[in-house]
Write an enzyme that holds these catalytic residues in place. Structure first.
Site, PDB file in Angstrom:
ATOM      1  N   CYS A 158     -22.909   7.879   6.629  1.00 39.50           N
ATOM      2  CA  CYS A 158     -22.491   6.674   5.888  1.00 39.50           C
ATOM      3  C   CYS A 158     -22.789   6.771   4.404  1.00 39.50           C
ATOM      4  CB  CYS A 158     -23.179   5.450   6.477  1.00 39.50           C
ATOM      5  SG  CYS A 158     -24.973   5.603   6.479  1.00 39.50           S
ATOM      6  N   GLU A 174     -25.683  -3.123   8.503  1.00 42.25           N
ATOM      7  CA  GLU A 174     -25.728  -1.823   7.807  1.00 42.25           C
ATOM      8  C   GLU A 174     -24.336  -1.219   7.937  1.00 42.25           C
ATOM      9  OE1 GLU A 174     -28.266  -0.237   6.227  1.00 42.25           O
ATOM     10  OE2 GLU A 174     -29.736  -1.831   6.514  1.00 42.25           O
TER      11      GLU A 174
END
Ligand code: NAD
Length: 459
Positions: free
Chosen positions: A245, A211
């Site tokens: 993010c 991720e």
């Protein structure tokens, strides 16, 4: 803190060998125990996040704790039904048989977590890994030491060391862990470290979920509702002081609406955090001095349209708007990961493509427009992990949507049932019956070739 990493790993290897399959009932009990433990530590979690980087309590509840409860409840409710073997229709070539897909745990799982949402990005993968019958070794980020210590306490109070363990430490400790053989590695963090993790995993052909991050574009087309657009961008960009993010990294705004957008963004920043953001209780700080210096260095004072104030003592950087930077400017080189928003104007649609394609595939993608056809067209043009039309960030909140990147922004996806699949191997088993044995496949083949040619479309 020192750990006997090899010994703990050996304990988990041994436990998995002996306990597999670890009963679903026991796993559900463990998840319930974890929920109780988190519940009893709720105030301590909020406090730890505040001490680590002054994360506002409201943001801690919404973006860390509530998300974890949701995931726990979903697994507690559905684990039994999700875990059932799936019966699929069998192939005529194997007649008679019954065919099933089993969801098997990988075994010993390593989770390496980042600092920006240090609680939920560590606990949510752990929930799925434990629920699916794996053991877990979790390494939280060293940049959020209070949260890491609390994570260790919560895990210690809930699991045996053989089931799940937290190992605190920096990249040296992470390297030590990566030198061991795992059955699955789940990593959340930066692209360069993601590559290091992938290389280490490749030595043992260990499957991974990575991720990662990227430069997330946010397009504001000329038909967008400007005030609402600004309100939503300000919320998603300055939440967690931009250290998200999936926050919009930069805005690409049509030149006709740029002045209106900038005016609305300024108004919304003031409405959210007041005239002096440094005094706002609702605004987090930059995680440490080296990230503070990195971000400060990205601010080109000549191009600051709003904000730009910094305070080294408290790692404070005000919500900052940068007007029309060049792609060669530092702020446009890499993922910003902080409260700085470059605003670039465009005239023709072709310019969008030129800019977006100059970066690797992003983790997120946002477009604001009232022109649905434009939205749909633009969303098919670029690779990205997940996106939103007329908002930012919120795709994260729906656990029915797989969450993950593509290309440089990551490998694999999780959340909800997707996490269940992420941490299990889909194993195929054919149970071929013995009451009859159709001789067709066996040699000698004789005239079976002409038969198969005739009936090939029926098989
Ligand atoms: P990072 O890559 O610096 O660190 C992540 C973890 O890796 C930490 O636990 C750290 O100790 C460890 N680590 C650091 N260097 C290492 C090395 N050389 N070898 C092995 N392990 C090492 O990332 P970060 O600064 O904690 O997080 C910010 C990055 O993470 C941003 O790029 C952001 O976009 C990304 N991110 C992605 C997601 C997502 O869900 N896709 C979520 C949060 C953050």
């Amino acid at each position: 803190m020192s750990y006997n990493v090899e010994k703990l790993h050996a304990k988990q290897v041994d436990f998995f060998l002996k306990s597999n399959p670890f009963s679903i009932k026991e796993r559900i009990q463990l998840l319930q125990k974890l929920k109780q433990e988190i519940n009893s530590q709720e105030d301590a979690i909020v406090e730890a996040l505040k001490e680590d980087f002054q994360k506002p309590a409201f943001e801690s509840m919404v973006t860390e704790i509530v998300i974890v409860y949701k995931e726990l409840d979903l697994f507690i409710k559905n684990l039994k039904s999700w875990s059932k073997p799936e019966k699929v229709s069998s192939s005529l070539l194997n007649f008679p048989s019954s065919d099933r897909i089993y969801h098997r745990p990988y075994g010993n799982v390593l989770i390496i977590a980042p600092w920006n949402y240090p609680f939920q990005l560590a606990i949510n993968p752990l929930i799925a890994a434990i629920a699916t019958g794996n053991t877990v070794t979790l390494k939280p980020s060293e940049l959020t030491p209070k949260t890491a210590a609390l994570l260790e306490k919560i895990i210690k109070n809930t699991f045996t060391e053989a089931q799940a363990v937290v190992i605190q430490g920096d990249k040296e400790v992470a390297q030590q862990l990566l030198n061991l053989k795992w059955n699955f590695i789940f990593f959340t963090g930066s692209v360069p470290v993601g590559k290091i993790v992938h290389q280490a995993a490749a030595k043992n052909l260990t499957p991974v979920t990575l991720e990662l991050g990227g430069k997330n574009p946010c397009i504001v087309e000329s038909t967008a509702k400007i005030q609402l657009t600004a309100k939503r961008i300000v919320w998603g960009k300055f939440l967690n002081a931009g250290q998200t993010c999936i926050a919009p990294d930069y805005v690409l705004v049509h030149k006709n609406v740029k002045p209106a957008l900038i005016k609305a963004l300024k108004e919304e920043i003031i409405a959210s955090y007041g005239k002096n953001t440094i005094d706002s209780p609702d605004y987090a700080r930059i995680i440490n001095s080296s990230h503070f210096e990195r971000l400060k260095d990205l601010i080109d004072k000549e191009k600051v349209e709003f904000g730009g104030q910094t305070d080294a003592e408290t790692n404070f950087i005000a919500p900052t708007l940068i007007d029309d930077p060049k792609l060669s400017d530092k702020v446009m080189e890499e993922e910003i990961f902080g409260p700085i928003l470059p605003i670039i104007s465009y005239d023709q649609e072709s310019e969008l493509s030129e800019i977006i394609r100059s970066y690797p595939a992003s983790l997120a993608f946002f477009v604001f427009t009232e022109n649905q056809a434009f939205a749909e067209k633009i969303m098919t043009q670029f690779p990205f992990g997940g996106g939103v039309i007329n908002d930012v960030v919120i795709h994260f909140a729906n656990e029915k949507l797989p969450f993950g990147g593509v290309g440089n922004s990551g490998i694999g996806a999780y959340h909800g049932k997707h996490s269940f699949h992420c941490f299990t191997h889909q194993q195929s088993v054919v149970n071929h019956k013995t009451w009859i044995d159709v001789p067709f496949r066996y040699a000698p083949y004789g005239n079976k070739l002409s038969w198969i040619k005739k009936f090939k479309n029926w098989l």
